[in-house]
Design an enzyme around this catalytic site. Structure first.
Site, mmCIF file in Angstrom:
data_model
loop_
_atom_site.group_PDB
_atom_site.id
_atom_site.type_symbol
_atom_site.label_atom_id
_atom_site.label_comp_id
_atom_site.label_asym_id
_atom_site.label_seq_id
_atom_site.Cartn_x
_atom_site.Cartn_y
_atom_site.Cartn_z
ATOM 1 N N LYS A 80 59.573 -45.792 72.498
ATOM 2 C CA LYS A 80 59.011 -44.457 72.702
ATOM 3 C C LYS A 80 58.801 -43.783 71.347
ATOM 4 O O LYS A 80 59.630 -43.925 70.444
ATOM 5 C CB LYS A 80 59.975 -43.649 73.581
ATOM 6 C CG LYS A 80 59.483 -42.285 74.028
ATOM 7 C CD LYS A 80 60.524 -41.669 74.956
ATOM 8 C CE LYS A 80 60.108 -40.311 75.497
ATOM 9 N NZ LYS A 80 61.101 -39.772 76.456
ATOM 10 N N SER A 155 59.396 -38.237 80.519
ATOM 11 C CA SER A 155 58.492 -38.200 79.377
ATOM 12 C C SER A 155 58.242 -39.572 78.756
ATOM 13 O O SER A 155 57.391 -39.709 77.873
ATOM 14 C CB SER A 155 59.060 -37.265 78.303
ATOM 15 O OG SER A 155 60.327 -37.730 77.837
ATOM 16 N N SER A 179 63.685 -38.580 82.183
ATOM 17 C CA SER A 179 62.541 -39.125 81.456
ATOM 18 C C SER A 179 62.508 -40.632 81.325
ATOM 19 O O SER A 179 61.481 -41.199 80.975
ATOM 20 C CB SER A 179 62.459 -38.492 80.067
ATOM 21 O OG SER A 179 62.073 -37.145 80.158
#
Length: 442
Positions: A80, A155, A179
């Site tokens: 990420k 996310s 997330s």
């Protein structure tokens, strides 16, 4: 070679160990797939081919010499875009951090690299990680594997998409309110939310440090377990002999079953039936303390997030997605005494919750109450965006608020998951239960 793009990370690791797969060929296969895939620009913020090739060459030499460092030595991983990568931009999905280039890797990336994993690149995400939907008009909105016109969940949106679309065998994301788990659910993956404080956050762009956690998005429980190990610089938990015989699960009825859409609810109830058939005992419980805990989220999440980011945000607020900017600025509505008082309340509620669930192996809930909404609908209606975001995160946020660890599994129904939540620092036990549940749901 194309089969490599469908294999689990653990299976790829075993193939490398057996001399059937060379890490260099494997890395090149994934890099080529990512570079040529029509969805790649919506999934990867940037690839790291030079790093990946160098790490793969070293892994190849170790494999040939019989000196592999871990079960994932030579296996590619996507990261990420909030994990610092030395010399490579880390922008956390925000124009506020454009061209931010760290000098050193995040500690978890260093640990995983030391055990031989190969860094493929950085994946797109919700802006500054402050959304459970994955809609990001500032950079890119990643697609859902079951509907490319829908969001992938946030996310860790690109993290999930990278694995689901066959552009990485394993991904590392973060989870502050859901997330890791929401995108895992919507893309039919396994997602592990670790206990706050268990895994280092050094070199991880923060959202709410009190709740931020690091965890894997994976194709299997075995992959998630191996990922937990490399993130901590050690071997993963032993899953051999995992069974549901005699396991005692609580189905949480407070909040978690409210207004759950028909597909996730049906998938959840079907999954419970499979777990019972495999030998698990099921008890349905209420936990009224959760209602009060949710009411403390305002000062705790936006309050701390805005405290961390206020000066950066207010230096150039116009470059932000308005919905995310609004969530941050909501933190200004709470005072320091509000923040401290909310934590005092939450500590007491956590004690009640931990005592309530201590007699169970895990608490079961639908992983997410809703199906992934369409990108067009979210873009067209601000109120709809707010409502969907809150509903997407409602069940996952329970684990963050209560300091628990949690694991989401696919149910076999597309974009529908079942979540197991357990006491803090019980990840090893949770993963063993997850392995047995995975087998029961197969």
């Amino acid at each position: 070679m194309q089969d490599w793009l469908k294999m689990s990370a653990a299976a790829l690791g075993r193939a490398i160990g057996a001399g059937k797969v060379d890490p260099v060929d494997l890395a090149e296969s994934y890099l080529d797939a990512a570079a040529s895939h029509p969805m790649s620009q919506r999934i990867y913020a940037r690839l790291t081919p030079e790093r990946a090739t160098g790490e793969a060459k070293a892994a190849s030499l170790r494999a040939k010499a019989g000196q592999r460092r871990s079960a994932l030595d030579g296996v590619p991983i996507s990261w990420k875009d909030l994990f610092d990568t030395a010399g490579v931009a880390t922008e956390a999905g925000s124009a506020l951090l454009k061209d931010r280039i760290p000098r050193a890797d995040a500690e978890v990336l260093r640990a995983a690299t030391a055990l031989g994993t190969v860094c493929l690149g950085k994946t797109h995400m919700s802006e500054l990680a402050f959304s459970g939907l994955g809609y990001n008009p500032v950079t890119q909105t990643s697609p859902c594997i079951n509907d490319p016109e829908a969001v992938s969940g946030g996310s860790s949106s690109g993290a999930a998409a990278s694995v689901a679309f066959g552009l990485a065998p394993l991904a590392i994301g973060s989870d502050t309110g859901g997330s890791v788990r929401v995108p895992s659910v919507w893309n039919d993956l396994v997602g592990l939310k670790t206990t706050s404080g268990r895994i280092s956050l050094q070199g991880v762009v923060p959202l709410v440090k009190s709740f931020d956690t690091v965890g894997p998005l994976a194709r299997t429980i075995e992959d998630a377990a191996l990922a937990l190990g490399v993130l901590e610089g050690r071997a993963g938990p032993d899953l051999r002999g995992a069974s549901l015989q005699g396991a005692h699960f609580a189905v949480l009825e407070t909040l978690a079953l409210d207004e759950v859409e028909a597909q996730p609810l049906a998938a959840f109830e079907s999954a419970i039936a499979h777990l019972e058939k495999a030998g698990a005992n099921i008890t349905r419980i209420e936990a009224p303390e959760l209602l009060e805990a949710i009411s403390q989220a305002g000062p705790l999440f936006p309050g701390e997030a805005y405290g961390i980011w206020r000066d950066v945000i207010e230096g150039d607020p116009d470059v932000m997605f308005a919905q995310v900017l609004g969530r941050f600025r909501a933190g200004a509505d709470f005072s320091a005494p509000d923040f401290v008082a909310a934590w005092e309340v939450l500590h007491k509620l956590r004690a009640i919750w931990n005592a309530r669930i201590a007699g169970f192996d895990a608490v079961l809930t639908p992983s997410c109450a809703i199906m992934p909404p369409s990108i067009a609908d979210l873009a067209a209606d601000e109120a709809y965006y707010v409502e969907r975001n809150l509903k997407a995160l409602r069940n996952t946020r329970i684990g963050n608020l209560m300091g628990s660890c949690a694991l989401t599994l696919p149910t076999g129904t597309p974009s529908c998951g079942i979540m197991l939540t357990a006491l803090p620092l019980h990840e090893e036990r949770l993963l063993r239960l997850g392995a047995a549940a995975e087998a029961a749901l197969a």
